[in-house]
Structure formats: C-alpha cells, structure tokens
Design an enzyme around this catalytic site. Structure first.
Site, short mmCIF file in Angstrom:
data_model
loop_
_atom_site.label_atom_id
_atom_site.label_comp_id
_atom_site.label_asym_id
_atom_site.label_seq_id
_atom_site.Cartn_x
_atom_site.Cartn_y
_atom_site.Cartn_z
N SER A 164 -4.67 -1.12 -1.42
CA SER A 164 -5.81 -0.31 -1.24
C SER A 164 -6.16 -0.34 0.28
O SER A 164 -6.90 0.63 0.83
CB SER A 164 -6.94 -0.50 -1.93
OG SER A 164 -7.40 -1.84 -1.58
N LYS A 211 -12.44 -4.05 1.53
CA LYS A 211 -12.44 -2.94 1.91
C LYS A 211 -13.20 -2.87 3.45
O LYS A 211 -13.56 -3.92 4.00
CB LYS A 211 -13.39 -2.08 1.12
CG LYS A 211 -13.04 -2.11 -0.38
CD LYS A 211 -11.71 -1.21 -0.64
CE LYS A 211 -11.45 -1.48 -2.31
NZ LYS A 211 -9.98 -1.01 -2.49
#
Length: 278
Positions: A42, A119
C-alpha cells in the site's frame, strides 16, 4: 555448596538474566522504537514489501497505543496494546505529545481491530479532503502533481503473504514486467513524495471528508491498492484515526528483503539499507 545446589543457583541466575533482558527490551520498545516489517504494497514505491524499519515512538509522545502488541496467529496469540494499556484509553491527549505533520509516514492502530497500519498523513483536524479524477484535493485546492515516469517490478508473489502486485499494463503473467504510472505529489506544506496509479478505479473519485477534531486522515502512496481513510471505519476501511491510536513516525528503512523471510539474506536489497524516507 553441593553440586546440585550450584546447578540450581546457576539455573536461577540464567532465568533472572532472561527476565531482565525481556523487561529491558519491553521498556525500550514501549518508550523509544518499535520494529515494523512492511507486509503489504500500500505504500509503494516509498516502502516496499519486505522493508524493515523502526518506528520512532518519541515523535508524537505516548498513549495506550505506545504499548506493545503480540500477535502470533500460528499459536493463537493475539494480545493488543489495549490489553496491556487499555486503562490509558480513558484519558485524552498524549504524554509529552507532539503534533503529527502533514506528509509524515505514520504507524497507527486500526481503530476497529487494533492491527498496526502504516500510511501517509494527508488530512489534519478540520481539513476537507476529496479525491477527484485521481487528484487529491485539500480544502478545495488540488495538490501539485507531475508525471514522474513509471515504477516497474516483477509480477510474482511478494513477502510472507505471497501477495501479487497490481499492474496498469494488464495481465502480464507470472515473471512478467508489472508497470504502474508514477507521479510526484506536493502537499500544501511542501512535502514531496511519489504516488502510484494503475488506472481509473472506485476510490479515484470520492465525496468530501471533513476531518473531525482530534482525528487524522491517512492515505497510502500506492493509491489504487491501499486500505485507508477513504473507506469508512470497518474491518476493511480505516476512516478517521484518533490521535490516541497513533504509534509513531517512520523515518528510515533499516534494511529490506525481497524474499519470504527476513532470514533469506540472499534476497536483501542492498540499495535500501538505511534509506531515508520522504
């Protein structure tokens, strides 16, 4: 002292040494740095599957999320930070707290299931976040975006999970060249970083997300292959992340392995040792 007594004393000293070592390691991990192994794609191409790094827990101060979690699925062990330090969740704020900054690469506890996620911090409290035709909008203004070539990798199982990459050039077949379009994104505070794109997908167009007070909005750099704040808070999505769930900041890759195990030294990526993250 008899031989038996001496053996018992030696065993007891060994046990004490192990206990002390575990306590010191636990304190070090709780207060300073937590090891983190990148399991998913990701955050490509900033972070690759198999990157190993230490999370700086001092960057934003301490909350319940600073306590360690122990998960060993094969043994049925699932002890979360809230099991160790859940009593701290009743408080507000953070001890010795520092404010996260837009563009930081952050590890946080998933607000629903407690798993560790990593993230990029995109939205601060009060921000309005939207994605339109794949372009990030912050408070009604599109971020600066410029083409930056392509990111290529081999289409093959990656990391311990054996996940397969997604490609913009279609079904290339095992061992083929998997391509993604790369852009250079500049956030309002001047932080620049790469993002990857594989085409027009569902999350390339969203509604407006208004970040609540005391919460943050996160996105993966691999925009079309990231479970992040664009999806509501469920076991699948992340939603808005409370400040208390933040663990720390990732600043540098220590080393990286392209194989299925950290011990497979012949698969280590020599060009990523001690690489600074941006």
């Amino acid at each position: 002292m008899t031989e038996k007594t001496g053996a018992l004393a030696g065993t007891w000293e060994t046990i004490k040494t192990i206990v002390y070592a575990l306590l010191i390691a636990g304190i070090f991990r709780t207060l300073f740095f937590q090891p983190f192994w990148i399991p998913s794609s990701s955050m490509k191409d900033t972070l690759l599957v198999g990157d190993f790094l230490f999370v700086n827990k001092m960057a934003y101060g301490y909350s319940y999320a600073s306590c360690p979690s122990i998960r060993i699925p094969a043994l049925g062990v699932d002890i979360g930070a809230d099991d160790f330090c859940g009593f701290l969740q009743r408080g507000e704020g953070r001890l010795f707290g520092g404010e996260p900054e837009r563009g930081d690469i952050v590890v946080f506890r998933h607000p629903v299931d407690g798993r560790d996620f990593i993230k990029r911090l995109i939205g601060l409290p009060g921000d309005r976040i939207q994605v339109t035709d794949g372009v990030l909008q912050i408070n009604g203004e599109a971020v600066e975006l410029r083409a930056d070539g392509v990111f290529t990798e081999t289409f093959e199982p990656q990391g311990p999970q054996g996940s397969m990459p997604r490609c913009s050039n279609g079904a290339v077949g095992l061992g083929g060249e998997c391509v993604k379009t790369r852009y250079r994104e500049t956030l309002p505070n001047g932080v620049e970083h790469d993002i990857l794109d594989i085409g027009d997908l569902e999350l390339d167009n969203t509604g407006v997300f208004t970040v609540p007070e005391g919460h943050y909005f996160f996105m993966g750099d691999n925009r079309d292959n990231s479970t992040d704040s664009r999806v509501p808070q469920t076991s699948r999505g992340v939603g808005f992340v409370p400040l208390a769930d933040i663990v720390g900041r990732a600043d540098r890759v220590i080393f990286s392995s392209a194989g299925r195990s950290i011990l497979a030294f012949w698969t280590w990526r020599g060009d990523r040792f001690f690489e600074k993250l941006e």
